[in-house]
Design a protein around this motif. Structure first.
Motif, PDB file in Angstrom:
ATOM      1  N   ASP A  30     -25.254 -66.176-112.906  1.00 27.86           N
ATOM      2  CA  ASP A  30     -24.280 -67.031-113.575  1.00 27.86           C
ATOM      3  C   ASP A  30     -24.895 -67.958-114.620  1.00 27.86           C
ATOM      4  O   ASP A  30     -24.165 -68.541-115.419  1.00 27.86           O
ATOM      5  CB  ASP A  30     -23.537 -67.887-112.547  1.00 27.86           C
ATOM      6  CG  ASP A  30     -22.670 -67.067-111.612  1.00 27.86           C
ATOM      7  OD1 ASP A  30     -22.031 -67.643-110.730  1.00 27.86           O
ATOM      8  OD2 ASP A  30     -22.645 -65.831-111.776  1.00 27.86           O
ATOM      9  N   LEU A  53     -22.477 -65.743-119.035  1.00 26.61           N
ATOM     10  CA  LEU A  53     -22.015 -65.564-117.667  1.00 26.61           C
ATOM     11  C   LEU A  53     -21.630 -66.885-117.024  1.00 26.61           C
ATOM     12  O   LEU A  53     -21.099 -66.895-115.908  1.00 26.61           O
ATOM     13  CB  LEU A  53     -23.093 -64.850-116.854  1.00 26.61           C
ATOM     14  CG  LEU A  53     -23.399 -63.459-117.401  1.00 26.61           C
ATOM     15  CD1 LEU A  53     -24.584 -62.853-116.699  1.00 26.61           C
ATOM     16  CD2 LEU A  53     -22.189 -62.550-117.303  1.00 26.61           C
ATOM     17  N   SER A  72     -18.084 -58.692-117.364  1.00 26.35           N
ATOM     18  CA  SER A  72     -19.066 -58.843-116.297  1.00 26.35           C
ATOM     19  C   SER A  72     -18.391 -58.812-114.935  1.00 26.35           C
ATOM     20  O   SER A  72     -17.224 -59.165-114.795  1.00 26.35           O
ATOM     21  CB  SER A  72     -19.833 -60.154-116.456  1.00 26.35           C
ATOM     22  OG  SER A  72     -18.973 -61.258-116.251  1.00 26.35           O
ATOM     23  N   ASN A  74     -19.568 -60.542-111.749  1.00 22.19           N
ATOM     24  CA  ASN A  74     -20.604 -61.433-111.226  1.00 22.19           C
ATOM     25  C   ASN A  74     -20.956 -61.107-109.780  1.00 22.19           C
ATOM     26  O   ASN A  74     -22.080 -61.352-109.346  1.00 22.19           O
ATOM     27  CB  ASN A  74     -20.178 -62.889-111.386  1.00 22.19           C
ATOM     28  CG  ASN A  74     -20.228 -63.350-112.829  1.00 22.19           C
ATOM     29  OD1 ASN A  74     -19.904 -62.596-113.752  1.00 22.19           O
ATOM     30  ND2 ASN A  74     -20.617 -64.585-113.062  1.00 22.19           N
ATOM     31  N   ASN A  77     -23.486 -58.487-110.160  1.00 20.31           N
ATOM     32  CA  ASN A  77     -24.582 -58.790-111.096  1.00 20.31           C
ATOM     33  C   ASN A  77     -24.703 -57.716-112.183  1.00 20.31           C
ATOM     34  O   ASN A  77     -25.812 -57.252-112.501  1.00 20.31           O
ATOM     35  CB  ASN A  77     -25.915 -58.926-110.354  1.00 20.31           C
ATOM     36  CG  ASN A  77     -26.042 -60.251-109.644  1.00 20.31           C
ATOM     37  OD1 ASN A  77     -25.080 -60.992-109.509  1.00 20.31           O
ATOM     38  ND2 ASN A  77     -27.245 -60.562-109.187  1.00 20.31           N
TER      39      ASN A  77
END
Length: 126
Positions: A30, A53, A72, A74, A77
């Protein structure tokens, strides 16, 4: 160790689509900005798109705006580059790169990035 693993390249006809993935490990996801670059034979590396991110702000180069989408996941990843309406001039080796940027700063300058993945080849036939 920081690792970026790019995948998803291949051969596609003009007008087709591909989705590239950049799987990251070894850092706090992040807090980073991740970008996609590409390099065609005999040409300089070009920044295509990037995403913060931390705040999910995005940027696209004029050459791909409206055709490519960066996103993305998260939890995984992973950063994706969805490429639609592909053109022969999109043919290149595509790289993902990462830079620690918890305040959300983004860039498409290659030397700004700290970490690089290996490339994945995208070939668009006419």
């Amino acid at each position: 160790d920081v690792q970026l693993q790019a995948s998803g390249g291949g051969l596609v006809q003009e007008g087709g689509s591909l989705r590239l993935s950049c799987a990251a490990s070894g850092f706090t996801f992040d807090d980073y900005t991740i970008a996609w670059f590409r390099q065609a034979p005999g040409k300089e590396r070009e920044g295509v798109s990037c995403i913060s991110l931390s705040d999910h702000s995005t940027y696209y180069s004029d050459s791909v705006k409206g055709r490519f989408t960066i996103s993305s996941d998260n939890a995984k990843n992973t950063v994706y580059l969805q490429m639609n309406s592909l053109k022969p001039e999109d043919t290149a080796v595509y790289f993902c790169a990462a830079k620690n940027s918890p305040t959300g700063v983004t860039s498409t300058t290659a030397r700004w990035y700290q970490y690089w993945g290996q490339g994945t080849l995208v070939t668009v036939s006419s």
